[in-house]
Write a protein that holds these residues in place. Structure first.
Motif, PDB file in Angstrom:
ATOM      1  N   ASP A  89      -0.037  32.564  27.268  1.00 40.72           N
ATOM      2  CA  ASP A  89       0.268  33.201  28.556  1.00 40.72           C
ATOM      3  C   ASP A  89      -0.947  33.829  29.214  1.00 40.72           C
ATOM      4  N   GLY A  90      -2.007  34.093  28.444  1.00 36.69           N
ATOM      5  CA  GLY A  90      -3.221  34.660  29.017  1.00 36.69           C
ATOM      6  C   GLY A  90      -3.167  36.140  29.296  1.00 36.69           C
ATOM      7  N   THR A  91      -2.042  36.786  28.997  1.00 38.86           N
ATOM      8  CA  THR A  91      -1.886  38.197  29.351  1.00 38.86           C
ATOM      9  C   THR A  91      -1.501  39.096  28.187  1.00 38.86           C
ATOM     10  N   CYS A  92      -1.029  38.550  27.085  1.00 40.74           N
ATOM     11  CA  CYS A  92      -0.609  39.399  25.966  1.00 40.74           C
ATOM     12  C   CYS A  92      -1.853  40.011  25.302  1.00 40.74           C
ATOM     13  N   ASP A  93      -1.647  40.954  24.381  1.00 42.19           N
ATOM     14  CA  ASP A  93      -2.773  41.640  23.744  1.00 42.19           C
ATOM     15  C   ASP A  93      -3.708  40.654  23.048  1.00 42.19           C
ATOM     16  N   TYR A  94      -3.133  39.677  22.365  1.00 42.54           N
ATOM     17  CA  TYR A  94      -3.973  38.710  21.652  1.00 42.54           C
ATOM     18  C   TYR A  94      -4.819  37.882  22.613  1.00 42.54           C
ATOM     19  N   CYS A  95      -4.214  37.426  23.701  1.00 43.89           N
ATOM     20  CA  CYS A  95      -4.971  36.641  24.681  1.00 43.89           C
ATOM     21  C   CYS A  95      -6.096  37.454  25.294  1.00 43.89           C
ATOM     22  N   VAL A  96      -5.804  38.717  25.621  1.00 41.45           N
ATOM     23  CA  VAL A  96      -6.824  39.587  26.205  1.00 41.45           C
ATOM     24  C   VAL A  96      -7.989  39.765  25.237  1.00 41.45           C
ATOM     25  N   GLU A  97      -7.689  39.750  23.928  1.00 40.68           N
ATOM     26  CA  GLU A  97      -8.724  39.887  22.896  1.00 40.68           C
ATOM     27  C   GLU A  97      -9.420  38.566  22.596  1.00 40.68           C
ATOM     28  N   GLY A  98      -8.984  37.485  23.246  1.00 38.03           N
ATOM     29  CA  GLY A  98      -9.605  36.189  23.016  1.00 38.03           C
ATOM     30  C   GLY A  98      -9.012  35.396  21.876  1.00 38.03           C
ATOM     31  N   LEU A  99      -7.864  35.841  21.355  1.00 31.95           N
ATOM     32  CA  LEU A  99      -7.215  35.127  20.256  1.00 31.95           C
ATOM     33  C   LEU A  99      -5.948  34.454  20.781  1.00 31.95           C
ATOM     34  N   HIS A 100      -6.158  33.470  21.654  1.00 29.65           N
ATOM     35  CA  HIS A 100      -5.044  32.810  22.324  1.00 29.65           C
ATOM     36  C   HIS A 100      -4.124  32.064  21.362  1.00 29.65           C
ATOM     37  N   THR A 101      -4.624  31.705  20.197  1.00 29.31           N
ATOM     38  CA  THR A 101      -3.801  30.985  19.217  1.00 29.31           C
ATOM     39  C   THR A 101      -2.738  31.877  18.588  1.00 29.31           C
ATOM     40  N   SER A 102      -2.837  33.179  18.795  1.00 29.12           N
ATOM     41  CA  SER A 102      -1.811  34.107  18.308  1.00 29.12           C
ATOM     42  C   SER A 102      -0.949  34.648  19.445  1.00 29.12           C
ATOM     43  N   CYS A 103      -1.028  34.030  20.610  1.00 28.22           N
ATOM     44  CA  CYS A 103      -0.252  34.473  21.769  1.00 28.22           C
ATOM     45  C   CYS A 103       1.224  34.618  21.417  1.00 28.22           C
ATOM     46  N   VAL A 104       1.821  35.723  21.849  1.00 26.06           N
ATOM     47  CA  VAL A 104       3.217  35.979  21.501  1.00 26.06           C
ATOM     48  C   VAL A 104       4.175  35.018  22.189  1.00 26.06           C
ATOM     49  N   HIS A 105       3.688  34.346  23.241  1.00 24.26           N
ATOM     50  CA  HIS A 105       4.508  33.358  23.936  1.00 24.26           C
ATOM     51  C   HIS A 105       3.917  31.953  23.815  1.00 24.26           C
ATOM     52  N   GLY A 106       2.998  31.770  22.886  1.00 18.21           N
ATOM     53  CA  GLY A 106       2.290  30.505  22.778  1.00 18.21           C
ATOM     54  C   GLY A 106       2.982  29.489  21.891  1.00 18.21           C
ATOM     55  N   GLY A 107       2.410  28.305  21.841  1.00 18.10           N
ATOM     56  CA  GLY A 107       2.962  27.253  20.997  1.00 18.10           C
ATOM     57  C   GLY A 107       2.074  26.024  21.003  1.00 18.10           C
ATOM     58  N   PHE A 108       2.412  25.079  20.125  1.00 13.91           N
ATOM     59  CA  PHE A 108       1.655  23.840  19.969  1.00 13.91           C
ATOM     60  C   PHE A 108       2.340  22.696  20.703  1.00 13.91           C
ATOM     61  N   TRP A 109       1.525  21.872  21.363  1.00 14.14           N
ATOM     62  CA  TRP A 109       2.062  20.656  21.956  1.00 14.14           C
ATOM     63  C   TRP A 109       2.678  19.789  20.852  1.00 14.14           C
ATOM     64  N   GLY A 110       3.797  19.180  21.163  1.00 16.39           N
ATOM     65  CA  GLY A 110       4.467  18.342  20.185  1.00 16.39           C
ATOM     66  C   GLY A 110       5.408  19.098  19.284  1.00 16.39           C
ATOM     67  N   SER A 111       5.517  20.412  19.474  1.00 18.98           N
ATOM     68  CA  SER A 111       6.534  21.154  18.721  1.00 18.98           C
ATOM     69  C   SER A 111       7.917  20.629  19.100  1.00 18.98           C
ATOM     70  N   VAL A 112       8.880  20.833  18.223  1.00 16.05           N
ATOM     71  CA  VAL A 112      10.230  20.342  18.488  1.00 16.05           C
ATOM     72  C   VAL A 112      10.719  20.862  19.837  1.00 16.05           C
ATOM     73  N   GLY A 113      11.117  19.951  20.704  1.00 14.79           N
ATOM     74  CA  GLY A 113      11.626  20.322  22.013  1.00 14.79           C
ATOM     75  C   GLY A 113      10.570  20.393  23.105  1.00 14.79           C
ATOM     76  N   PHE A 114       9.315  20.111  22.759  1.00 15.46           N
ATOM     77  CA  PHE A 114       8.229  20.191  23.742  1.00 15.46           C
ATOM     78  C   PHE A 114       7.465  18.868  23.790  1.00 15.46           C
ATOM     79  N   ASP A 115       6.866  18.603  24.950  1.00 13.44           N
ATOM     80  CA  ASP A 115       6.086  17.378  25.116  1.00 13.44           C
ATOM     81  C   ASP A 115       4.825  17.414  24.257  1.00 13.44           C
ATOM     82  N   GLY A 116       4.399  16.221  23.837  1.00 14.30           N
ATOM     83  CA  GLY A 116       3.116  16.075  23.182  1.00 14.30           C
ATOM     84  C   GLY A 116       2.097  15.543  24.164  1.00 14.30           C
ATOM     85  N   GLY A 117       0.843  15.631  23.798  1.00 11.51           N
ATOM     86  CA  GLY A 117      -0.213  15.228  24.714  1.00 11.51           C
ATOM     87  C   GLY A 117      -0.379  13.731  24.859  1.00 11.51           C
ATOM     88  N   GLN A 118       0.142  12.964  23.899  1.00 12.96           N
ATOM     89  CA  GLN A 118      -0.035  11.511  23.931  1.00 12.96           C
ATOM     90  C   GLN A 118       1.130  10.849  24.670  1.00 12.96           C
TER      91      GLN A 118
END
Length: 347
Positions: A89-118
């Protein structure tokens, strides 16, 4: 639309799936121009990482924004964008600290129910926080577009490893792993000012890229022989900074044993048994630091983008094969049997 799905180990298919569409106000839909296959995708392909039958796959892509939700303010239809391998989301505490991979609203492409990049298109959650705009003219520059695709994962991950290893001006660096991430680690180490870069790898096509990226030495041996070779090259001391880009027991053991006392290991190889290669007693006695993990690529894209655009770095050579979307299963087979280093998917 068409997209890549995985049904079982070694069973990758390109199938018709529901069209990507805006579902929430923060979403955007991106039409994919370029995507690629990651070495970490092979863990699912080989059955070593579980996936549900029919689950999407792929997490590296760039493309054109086709549609945006009502809450998206920084993007509009027609923008050329690159997506890091996780949304955030770019706005949570983790994102503000530069740790976007721990974003509280984040996720991986291709997760169940989400599109993948390919696939032909991707729904991007939290588009404003996730996507990075690229110069529109890059869309017509084939080589530049290829280099920019590397920012979605491997270039940022190599950079993360170099930072974790403490690469600095004048340092001696050793890189364990001759895959795309390891090679980008060589490029990142050169960018950060390393004087000597020792690449460990046995495949000439890959070590040639390592030399192109700045490697000063190549060690083709493995295991104890590789450790002895690195020690010999470094006057018996080892490297100040070691990049571990494989994630196995042997690769981690090698990394520890070629690190200079007081040095550091930056580890970004997806762990598959690497924990058993760690001896904390040895690391304690020799003051070896271990830093790394999942790379917060979104935090690194802006500075790396500048250097790709001005020609300071060019990660494009890590892509050594290009396939159309319908040929993606062939791309997986090529990477699995190591006849390809990294496969790009061209729309």
């Amino acid at each position: 639309m068409r997209a890549t799905v995985i049904h079982a180990p070694h069973d990758i298919r390109v199938e018709e799936v529901p069209d990507a569409a805006v579902q929430r106000p923060e979403d955007a839909v991106v039409r994919v121009l370029r995507a690629c296959i990651c070495g970490s995708d092979l863990w699912a392909y080989r059955g070593e990482a579980k996936r549900q039958p029919g689950q999407r796959i792929g997490h590296e892509f760039l493309g054109i924004v086709e549609e945006t939700g009502s809450a998206v303010s920084g993007l509009r239809a027609g923008d050329l964008v690159v997506a890091p391998f996780m949304w955030s989301d770019g706005t949570c505490d983790y994102c503000v600290e530069g740790l976007h991979t721990s974003c509280v609203h984040g996720g991986f492409w291709g997760s169940v129910g989400f599109d993948g990049g390919q696939g032909e298109a991707v729904r991007v959650p939290h588009a404003d926080g996730t996507l990075v705009k690229l110069p529109a003219e890059a869309a017509s520059d084939e080589h530049l577009l290829t280099g920019l695709l590397a920012l979605s994962d491997v270039m940022g991950t190599g950079h993360h490893a170099a930072l974790g290893a403490g690469v600095r001006k004048g340092s001696t660096v050793a890189v364990v792993g001759d895959g795309a991430v390891g090679l980008c680690g060589v490029l990142a180490a050169k960018r950060l000012g390393a004087d000597r870069i020792i690449a460990l790898g046995r495949h000439t096509a890959r070590t040639d890229i390592a030399k192109l990226f700045g490697a000063t030495d190549v060690v083709a041996e493995r295991g104890e022989a590789a450790e002895a070779a690195v020690r010999e090259l470094t006057g018996g001391q080892g490297a100040h900074a070691v990049i571990e880009a494989v994630g196995t027991e042997q690769s981690m053991r090698t990394a520890v044993n070629i690190t200079r006392d007081g040095g550091a290991i930056g580890y970004v190889g997806v762990p598959h048994g690497s924990g058993t290669g760690l001896d904390l007693g040895v690391m304690f006695d020799r003051n070896i630091t271990l830093r790394g993990g999942v790379a917060p690529v979104r935090a690194y894209i802006p500075e790396l983008l500048t250097d790709v655009l001005n020609g300071t770095i060019d990660p494009a050579p890590v892509f050594d094969r290009t396939v159309a979307l319908d040929e993606v299963p062939d791309g997986y087979r090529a990477m699995d049997d190591r006849s390809a280093l990294k496969v790009m998917i061209k729309a």
